[in-house]
Write a protein that holds these residues in place. Structure first.
Motif, short mmCIF file in Angstrom:
data_model
loop_
_atom_site.label_atom_id
_atom_site.label_comp_id
_atom_site.label_asym_id
_atom_site.label_seq_id
_atom_site.Cartn_x
_atom_site.Cartn_y
_atom_site.Cartn_z
N MET A 1 -7.54 -9.55 7.18
CA MET A 1 -8.05 -8.95 5.93
C MET A 1 -8.58 -7.55 6.23
N ILE A 2 -8.09 -6.60 5.48
CA ILE A 2 -8.53 -5.22 5.70
C ILE A 2 -9.82 -4.98 4.91
N ASP A 3 -10.80 -4.42 5.57
CA ASP A 3 -12.02 -4.00 4.87
C ASP A 3 -11.75 -2.60 4.32
N LEU A 4 -11.45 -2.56 3.02
CA LEU A 4 -10.96 -1.31 2.42
C LEU A 4 -11.97 -0.17 2.56
N ILE A 5 -13.23 -0.45 2.27
CA ILE A 5 -14.22 0.63 2.33
C ILE A 5 -14.38 1.15 3.76
N ALA A 6 -14.42 0.23 4.69
CA ALA A 6 -14.57 0.65 6.09
C ALA A 6 -13.35 1.47 6.54
N HIS A 7 -12.17 0.99 6.16
CA HIS A 7 -10.93 1.69 6.52
C HIS A 7 -10.94 3.10 5.92
N LEU A 8 -11.33 3.20 4.66
CA LEU A 8 -11.36 4.51 4.00
C LEU A 8 -12.38 5.42 4.67
N LYS A 9 -13.57 4.87 4.95
CA LYS A 9 -14.61 5.71 5.53
C LYS A 9 -14.21 6.21 6.92
N THR A 10 -13.53 5.36 7.67
CA THR A 10 -13.04 5.81 8.99
C THR A 10 -12.06 6.97 8.81
N MET A 11 -11.17 6.80 7.86
CA MET A 11 -10.19 7.87 7.64
C MET A 11 -10.87 9.16 7.16
N LEU A 12 -11.85 9.01 6.27
CA LEU A 12 -12.48 10.21 5.70
C LEU A 12 -13.32 10.95 6.73
N SER A 13 -13.69 10.24 7.80
CA SER A 13 -14.48 10.91 8.83
C SER A 13 -13.60 11.76 9.74
N GLU A 168 -17.49 -0.17 -8.04
CA GLU A 168 -16.44 -0.01 -7.03
C GLU A 168 -15.80 1.37 -7.07
N ALA A 169 -16.57 2.37 -7.36
CA ALA A 169 -16.08 3.74 -7.31
C ALA A 169 -16.59 4.40 -6.02
N LEU A 170 -15.73 5.23 -5.47
CA LEU A 170 -16.09 5.92 -4.24
C LEU A 170 -15.85 7.42 -4.45
N ALA A 171 -16.79 8.24 -3.97
CA ALA A 171 -16.63 9.69 -4.08
C ALA A 171 -16.60 10.29 -2.67
N GLY A 172 -15.90 11.39 -2.52
CA GLY A 172 -15.86 12.06 -1.22
C GLY A 172 -14.74 13.09 -1.20
N HIS A 173 -14.63 13.78 -0.08
CA HIS A 173 -13.51 14.73 0.06
C HIS A 173 -12.29 14.00 0.61
N THR A 174 -11.12 14.58 0.39
CA THR A 174 -9.87 14.10 0.99
C THR A 174 -9.49 12.68 0.56
N LEU A 175 -10.12 12.21 -0.52
CA LEU A 175 -9.60 10.96 -1.09
C LEU A 175 -8.14 11.20 -1.48
N ASP A 176 -7.85 12.44 -1.86
CA ASP A 176 -6.46 12.93 -1.98
C ASP A 176 -6.00 13.29 -0.58
N ASN A 177 -5.30 12.49 0.14
CA ASN A 177 -4.54 11.37 -0.34
C ASN A 177 -4.76 10.17 0.57
N ARG A 178 -5.96 10.14 1.17
CA ARG A 178 -6.23 9.03 2.08
C ARG A 178 -6.29 7.71 1.32
N VAL A 179 -6.58 7.76 0.00
CA VAL A 179 -6.58 6.50 -0.77
C VAL A 179 -5.17 5.92 -0.82
N SER A 180 -4.17 6.78 -0.85
CA SER A 180 -2.80 6.27 -0.88
C SER A 180 -2.38 5.74 0.48
N VAL A 181 -2.89 6.39 1.53
CA VAL A 181 -2.64 5.86 2.88
C VAL A 181 -3.28 4.48 2.99
N ALA A 182 -4.48 4.34 2.43
CA ALA A 182 -5.16 3.04 2.45
C ALA A 182 -4.35 2.00 1.68
N ALA A 183 -3.80 2.39 0.54
CA ALA A 183 -2.98 1.46 -0.23
C ALA A 183 -1.76 1.03 0.58
N THR A 184 -1.21 1.98 1.35
CA THR A 184 -0.07 1.66 2.20
C THR A 184 -0.48 0.66 3.29
#
Lengths: 352, 367, 332
Positions: A1-13, A168-184
């Motif tokens: 199971m992927i922890d979506l928020i953790a995965h996103l935050k790692t990418m955004l860092s 369940e909203a998240l704000a930050g930089h580079t969500l374009d397009n790391r959110v799509s990478v996360a969806a992938t």
């Protein structure tokens, strides 16, 4: 199971401006390694992950293309320890003054974008919004230390930390397009438990924000039979309320226009309906403004679908997304891919 | 397998009643960039008996091949685009009026007060305009912005039209004396020309006919078509504006006419997308001269044709463009001369008949 | 090298019409290449060396076309209207002289327009000394380049079309000086760069390189009240490009180029060009992608008939190129 928020935050860092994607690529290599059979890097830095299908070879190939590069800035000059800069990707100069940034010099330096007083600028340049060429980044070091640590061409990332908002909203930089990478990533994870006959090539593409370079080149080597391009699209919000914007958090965008093969659109729409995944038709009357502009015209042409995750405040450091839409996009892609049969391609026709 | 109609190689195609009928069908069909369905159906139907190989590719291009006979045949790609400029419906408003955007380059001043056809069923609608009574003199000095316009299909249109549907001007094809008056002559004239050439291919070449999509939004179909065909050379067959109206000041010369009606096919020497291969420009000019076919050079400058995409594919493809001059391109009503079309067809047919490998044996040179 | 540069800048060759300049390049290379060919768009491609175990197939691209004009109309009095080939500012046109490919010469005049209004190219015409359309020696479609004598100012040189003939000279010279190389180097003298990197696009596909470098001029920021500011200067050494508006140089190559220059004691400067593109983009985006970089020569007054470069920069660009091509290329 992927922890979506953790995965996103790692990418955004991770940094990773267009053309300089290696930090984000390393993180993705780690994330995708357990989810793919093979990982490779293209000659210009896109990450290619192959998850083999269970069908008999030769197997058809479906490409998922999600760009991983970020917008940001680049040092163009150093004056008295202050950094002049230009943009990488498209940035509205009016959102810059006061932003926290990281300058990737010989070591990473924290900095802030500053706007000189009007009396220091030529003519009336200081009266209205101050153009990017007159702004500086101040890293708080004395000039000699700056000269040692920073050189022309160094990149500058936004330093805004991600912020969890309500619902369940998240704000930050580079969500374009790391959110799509996360969806992938979510799609790859879901496919672990499902049978799919086609080979799945997941590509985190490079340089979308500047040249579409990753999307022009990776499909040339992979030669997919079908392609799904996933990117962010506009969500309704202040200043973006017309037909180009989709409701926030109420489903994924299904791209519709010349970049998209209509039979592939139909496939996604039917699947979304069947699974009761909320979606909106995202109209792209001429060009989609995504990697699909490139993927579609590689070699002899590739049938493309464009998926969109609605995002507010695009290209600011406080881009905002609904996690629900990321999950929906991942689930929809996995469901469509699992349904691809050896003869599906014959049904992706313009007529009949 | 379908049976092929045999035609003698030397048979020269003419513009007669059946060709005009075909052009009428093509022009009246709807094919906004990205949704070329109706035009593609007509093309497929027309060429199925004459082409050796036909396929529809990933973007919707129709790629038709007709093989010649003999050794050392040059592989010649001809491209004509099926798509036309038009509109996409983007939003249904509460008053059952539809917001729309333009696809391709259309001057917004051409929009008010025009009938349109919407969707694959071609449902009739109108783009209205505010009554003059309710406008001020000052207001009339400004353009009527497209964002103020709507497409109206009547109050009971219901769900028959939805966002994403395409629309075109509703102009119907007509012959007026020596002229053709229609929408979408750009580039249905080229499409009709290519169909005729497929039916009358000179024996010495392989004809690779690309009926392309999405030209008006960035020469997109031609790029992948050229990659697939990998030809030795290419000719884009298109329509180009004739701005040959008189100068308002009678003493002033119109020096930016682009092309002129009645002066024959327009051969390109440069546009913004292509600097044509001079070997091919010369080939066309010499053909015209030798065969006594009128032709003109299109004034160098802006614009672009499918050649702009084709010539940069793979290791490079020597390319040139030939267009039928048309007045009022990218508006509801285009106007062309039958003679210019006939001479374009004649020039291309004659020139194709003269191709030998020698044409490309020398290095690309100037003149 | 100055005499080669002079010969190159004095040979007309607007985009699409590079046949004369191509012949000059061919002659200058002489017997120094292992193989020479001309591709479909007219680029000249000279191969030197064969790929060894440590070597790569490397493309070097310097464009041989220049900006110019093409005739659109000859009026009844014999005045010639024109359009631009490549990026031409009306600022640099009025009073300028042009030479057509057949040697016909003319001067650029201006319609009577308001004094303080910036004219457009359509307000201008070429006067070739004709008295009517009948005796005008040029016709629609004819092309011309600007004409301005080469000026040797000692340390600095001035000429039209130093963009990019100075880089073509650098590439020719590097080809000649290159001794042993582990690489198979394809020196591409590309066409139609000024109208959209077209020659390099097809040449890159044809060469199918492992790595590529463009050689081109770049803006110099060292003139009075330069705006926007740019950190490049004449005489500060060849510029190693980080990015321009057409592409982002491969950061691995950039680091390696910097270290190579430092190791060889060759002066260099870093370049971020905010407006302008190079053949590097065409190389980078061909086929499945190619790591690409660019060696630039700082140049003042680009696209005017009097472009200026520094002689030491030119010499050091040759040295840097030879150094880069003499050793294995590190891509980590």
């Amino acid at each position: 199971m992927i922890d979506l928020i953790a995965h996103l935050k790692t990418m955004l860092s991770a940094a990773g401006l267009s053309g300089f994607e290696s930090p984000i690529r390393s993180i993705l290599q780690e994330a995708w390694a357990p989810l793919t059979d093979e990982l490779g890097v293209s000659k210009i830095g896109s990450l290619h992950g192959l998850k083999r299908g269970q069908g008999e070879p030769p197997r058809r190939r479906v490409l998922i293309s999600a760009h991983m590069d970020a917008i940001g800035m680049m040092v163009t000059g150093i004056q008295d320890g202050l950094l002049r800069f230009t943009q990488v990707g498209g940035i509205d100069h009016r959102i810059l003054p006061g932003q926290l940034v990281t300058v990737h010099g010989r070591q990473d330096l924290p900095g802030v974008v500053v706007q000189p007083s009007a009396h220091l600028l030529p003519g009336d340049a200081g009266d209205g919004p101050v153009e990017m060429k007159y702004l500086f980044v101040d890293v708080g070091l004395r000039p000699d230390a700056v000269d040692k640590s920073v050189r022309i061409g160094d990149t500058i990332s936004f330093a805004q930390e991600p912020i969890e908002l309500t619902g369940e909203a998240l704000a930050g930089h580079t969500l374009d397009n790391r959110v799509s990478v996360a969806a992938t990533t979510l799609c790859l994870a879901e496919l672990q438990t499902r049978v799919h006959t086609w080979d799945v090539w997941a590509v985190a593409s490079a340089q979308e924000e500047e040249t579409l370079g990753g999307a022009l080149t990776s499909p040339f080597d992979i030669r997919p039979d079908l392609a799904i391009v996933i990117d962010v699209c506009f969500a309704q919000g202040p200043g973006s309320s017309d037909w180009r914007s989709l409701p926030f958090g109420e489903g994924v965008g299904l791209g519709y226009g010349p970049n998209i093969h209509t039979a592939l659109y139909d496939l996604f729409e039917q699947k979304a309906k069947a699974l009761e995944i909320p979606y909106q038709r995202d109209l792209m009357p001429s060009m989609s403004g995504t990697d699909a502009m490139a993927v579609q015209v590689v070699a002899e042409g590739i049938p493309c679908m464009v998926l969109g995750i609605p995002l507010r405040y695009m290209h600011t450091p406080v881009e905002t997304v609904s996690l629900k839409d990321i999950r929906r996009a991942g689930r929809l892609m996995a469901a469509v891919i699992a349904d691809l049969a050896p003869d599906t391609l014959e049904k992706i026709q313009w007529e009949g | 397998m379908t049976k092929k109609i045999e035609l003698s190689a030397g048979q020269v195609p003419e513009i007669g009643a059946s060709q005009i009928e075909l052009l009428e069908k093509l022009c009246n069909a709807t094919g906004v960039s990205g949704d070329e369905h109706e035009v593609r159906q007509i093309v497929l139907e027309e060429i199925k008996l004459v082409a050796d190989d036909v396929k529809v590719d990933a973007l919707g291009n129709v790629l038709a091949t007709r093989f010649g006979r003999g050794e050392q045949r040059v592989r010649v790609m001809l491209a004509a685009h099926m798509d036309e400029i038009g509109f996409m419906i983007v939003k249904k408003h509460e008053d059952a009026l539809f917001e729309f955007v333009r696809v391709g380059g259309i001057d917004e001043r051409q929009l008010p007060g025009k009938p349109v056809l919407v969707g694959r069923e071609g449902l009739p609608g109108v783009i209205g305009a505010k009554p003059i009574h309710m406008t001020t003199a000052k207001e009339r000095q400004n353009k009527i912005e497209q964002s103020a316009l709507r497409i109206d299909l009547g109050p009971e249109i219901g769900e028959k039209v939805k966002p994403g549907d395409r629309a075109t001007f509703a102009t119907r094809f007509a012959i007026t004396g020596p002229s053709i008056r229609a929408k979408a002559l750009d580039d249905r004239l080229g499409v009709a020309t290519l169909i005729e050439l497929l039916k009358h291919v000179p024996a010495g070449i392989d004809l690779l006919a690309a009926f392309t999509v999405q030209e008006e939004v960035g020469l997109r179909g031609a790029r992948v078509a050229a990659y697939a065909f990998d030809p030795d050379m290419a000719v884009a067959v298109d329509a180009t504006p004739a701005y040959d109206l008189p100068h308002w000041d009678e003493d002033d010369e119109n020096d930016r006419y682009n092309t002129r009606l009645d002066a024959g096919p327009a051969i390109y020497v440069m546009d913004r997308a292509t600097i044509p291969d001079q070997r091919l420009v010369t080939w066309l000019q010499e053909t015209a001269q030798d065969a006594g076919i009128p032709c003109q050079l299109r004034q160098p400058g802006g614009g672009g044709t499918d050649a702009g995409a084709i010539h940069k594919v793979r290791g490079g493809i020597p390319s040139v463009s030939v267009s039928v001059p048309i007045r009022y391109a990218h508006t509801a009503v285009n106007l062309a001369r039958l003679d210019d079309w006939a001479n374009t067809l004649r020039l291309l047919h004659t020139a194709l008949g003269r191709i030998t490998p020698d044409l490309l044996a020398v290095e690309r040179r100037g003149r | 090298m100055k005499s080669l540069i002079q010969k190159l800048v004095e040979t007309p060759g607007p985009s699409g019409f590079e046949y004369a300049i191509r012949d000059v390049i061919h002659e200058a290379i002489g017997e120094h290449a292992d193989e020479i060919r001309v591709d479909a768009l007219g680029s000249l491609i000279a191969r030197k060396g064969t790929k060894t175990e440590q070597g790569l197939r490397v493309m070097i691209s310097a464009h041989i076309d220049e900006i110019g004009l093409m005739v659109t109309h000859v009026d009844e009095h014999g005045f010639v209207r024109f359009t631009n080939i490549g990026g031409i500012s009306p600022l640099t046109c009025y009073g300028g002289r042009v030479v057509f490919m057949d040697g016909t010469r003319g001067v650029i005049g201006l319609d009577g327009i308001e004094r303080d209004k910036m004219p457009s190219l359509t307000d201008m015409f070429i006067d070739v000394g004709a008295t009517s359309k009948a005796d005008c020696p040029v016709k629609v479609g004819d092309v011309c380049g600007f004409e301005r004598p080469f000026l040797d100012l000692g340390k600095r040189m001035v000429a039209k079309s130093l963009d990019d003939r100075v880089a073509a000279a650098v590439a020719v010279e590097a080809l000649k000086r290159l001794g042993s190389t582990p690489h198979e180097v394809h020196f591409v003298f590309s066409t139609q760069e000024e109208v959209g990197l077209r020659g390099a696009t097809t040449a890159a596909y044809g060469v199918d390189p492992d790595v590529g470098f463009a050689v081109d001029v770049t803006r110099s920021g060292d003139t009075p009240r330069s705006n926007p500011k740019m950190a490049t200067a004449l005489g500060a050494g060849p510029a190693i490009k980080v990015r321009d508006s057409s592409f982002i140089a491969d950061p691995r190559l950039v680091d390696w180029m910097v270290q190579s220059a430092q190791a060889a004691g060759i002066p260099y400067q870093m370049e971020v060009l905010e407006a302008g593109g190079t053949d590097g983009r065409a190389i980078q985006l061909t086929r499945g992608g190619v790591p690409a970089g660019c060696v630039s020569i700082a140049c003042r007054y680009i696209h005017s008939p009097s472009e200026m470069v520094d002689s030491d920069d030119v010499e050091n660009a040759v040295r840097l190129l030879v150094k880069l091509l003499s050793e294995p290329i590190r891509l980590t």
